[in-house]
Structures are given as C-alpha cells and as structure tokens.
Design an enzyme around this catalytic site. Structure first.
Site, PDB file in Angstrom:
ATOM      1  N   GLU A  43     -37.848 -67.283   3.478  1.00 37.96           N
ATOM      2  CA  GLU A  43     -37.002 -67.352   4.672  1.00 37.96           C
ATOM      3  C   GLU A  43     -37.668 -68.242   5.710  1.00 37.96           C
ATOM      4  OE1 GLU A  43     -35.016 -64.202   7.877  1.00 37.96           O
ATOM      5  OE2 GLU A  43     -36.839 -63.644   6.791  1.00 37.96           O
ATOM      6  N   LYS A 109     -27.255 -65.776   7.358  1.00 38.26           N
ATOM      7  CA  LYS A 109     -27.725 -64.393   7.313  1.00 38.26           C
ATOM      8  C   LYS A 109     -26.747 -63.482   8.044  1.00 38.26           C
ATOM      9  CE  LYS A 109     -31.966 -61.744   8.314  1.00 38.26           C
ATOM     10  NZ  LYS A 109     -33.330 -61.863   8.885  1.00 38.26           N
ATOM     11  N   CYS A 143     -33.566 -61.617   3.720  1.00 37.87           N
ATOM     12  CA  CYS A 143     -34.442 -60.606   4.297  1.00 37.87           C
ATOM     13  C   CYS A 143     -33.746 -59.285   4.627  1.00 37.87           C
ATOM     14  CB  CYS A 143     -35.141 -61.194   5.524  1.00 37.87           C
ATOM     15  SG  CYS A 143     -36.697 -60.346   5.942  1.00 37.87           S
TER      16      CYS A 143
END
Length: 259
Positions: A43, A109, A143
């Site tokens: 990431e 995300k 994540c």
C-alpha cells in the site's frame, strides 16, 4: 492459464519520496524478468502511509502510474499496488494495476482507517473491481478493507484476492488471522503484501506477508521485518477442483451492498 507466478514484495518504503521508491523498485524488477507473471507492491508504495497528500500526491494518472505502465511493458509482467492520487478536487488511496500491454485498471480504497485520520484526508471508493488476467479473476483490496468481510465477500466472482497494506507490527496477529479467514470463507487464494521498516510517524511494520490457499494453508510466508521479494506459483485447476469437491459457495447467502 492454469499456473500463475505471483511475486510479493515485502519492502521498506522511503517516507514521502516517490522518485526514490520508484528507483528502488525498478532495480528489483531487473531480477524478476522472465520469472514471474504478477508483482504486488505494498500500500502507498511511493510514499508510505502518509496523511499529507497535498505535499506528494500526484494528479491522475500522474508520474508513478505512468512509471508502472512503462515498467510493466518493459519487463513483461503485471505490476500493482496502491498510491496516493489527486483526482479532481479529492485525494484517494488508489490501487493501480498495470499490465504488460500498457493497460491500466484501478480501484479506490473503500474503508478508510479513521484511527489514523485517513478518513479526514482521503475520499472512499464506491465500487469493487475484478480483473481478468489469463483466465484468473483477481479482486484487489487495500489494508483496512481486510476487516470487512461483507465488502470483500466472494460472490463466486473471483479466484485470487489481493490485499496491499501498511499494517503496523503491533497488530500483526490480527492481519495474519484475517487473511486466513478471508481465504477459507471465500474459497480463494489470498495474497497479503505488507511493508517493513519504520515510517515517518515512527510506526513500525513487520511485513508478515503471505500467500494463502483456499484451504487456509500458507503457501508462502516471509521472515518478519526482512525486506524481500518472493515468488510462488498457484494453480487455477487445483482451486477449481477443490471448489467442486467441497462446494460451500453454492450454500452462500445472497445479499445486497448499499453504498
């Protein structure tokens, strides 16, 4: 294709220095030419998990995305990971996929880590994507998305889930257990690629990157804290045979996600 060679890059990141990080990755790509099909970076691979995108974010598509495209074409394999992007007036933590033909796909995300202030700086994504690569269906996540099984639920639409992360060492056991759970419940391969080192906020990262098979068995792991690139071969035929032998997905509940 049945066999897919996947390289996980458990790497340290130079804080808020995209040019330096790109250079370090390019040096490693030289060793991977002809040995892999897909390279996964962590990431925010150009900066680390920074909350200062106004300083170093690139406008879309930007220099780092163009670099990904050129390197993928140059070396003949897919390269992917997330980076900070300014698109319009908003900032995104954006997963970018670049293939050897020069094509780009991306996804933002969805779940922003409020305990780190990410939700105050970045905008959330509102869609999922599944990338078709040589017959493999690949779903990318970033994540904190790992903690939300509804969002990442396999509706029989993907074979490999990718999670790129800057997941702090203090919570490494949570990272490991959730990766195992996502592989088992979704009957898929799961690649979790986390960084190592210490970032500009003094947060420490141990990596603990993995490739996990649909039985919840570890197919590839790393020594914690060590910067390293490792490659593993996974099989679509083996995955489909397991799903046919133990077809739990046919009993899955139907549901609708409202955004």
């Amino acid at each position: 294709m049945d066999k897919l060679r996947v390289t996980l890059m458990q790497w340290d990141l130079i804080w808020e220095d995209p040019a330096a990080n790109r250079l370090r990755f390019s040096e490693q790509f030289e060793f991977l030419k002809g040995k892999t099909d897909l390279v996964i970076l962590p990431e925010m691979f150009t900066t680390g998990f920074s909350m200062s995108p106004e300083k170093v974010a690139e406008t879309w598509p930007g220099e780092s995305v163009e670099w990904l495209r050129k390197e993928a074409v140059r070396f003949g394999f897919v390269i992917c990971g997330s980076t900070m992007i300014k698109d319009g007036e908003r900032f995104y933590n954006r997963f970018v996929w670049a293939d050897a033909r020069g094509n780009i796909e991306f996804n933002d995300k969805r779940h922003l880590f409020q305990m780190g202030g990410e939700h105050e700086v970045y905008s959330p994504g509102n869609q999922q994507i599944v990338i078709n690569f040589g017959g493999w269906r690949i779903a990318p996540f970033i994540c904190y998305d790992l903690r939300f099984p509804v969002w990442t639920r396999n509706r029989s639409n993907y074979d490999l889930a990718i999670y790129v992360a800057n997941w702090p060492a203090v919570r490494h056991q949570v990272w490991e257990k959730l990766l195992l759970a996502r592989a088992i419940e979704n009957q898929c391969y799961v690649a979790g690629v986390n960084r190592v080192g210490t970032d500009g906020r003094e947060l420490k990262y141990s990596g603990n990157s993995y490739m996990i098979n649909p039985r919840g068995e570890i197919a590839l792991d790393f020594v914690p804290g060590i910067e390293e690139a490792k490659t593993v071969e996974i099989s679509l035929n083996e995955l489909n045979a397991f799903r046919e032998k133990f077809p739990v997905m046919t009993d899955a509940d139907d549901f609708e996600i409202r955004i």
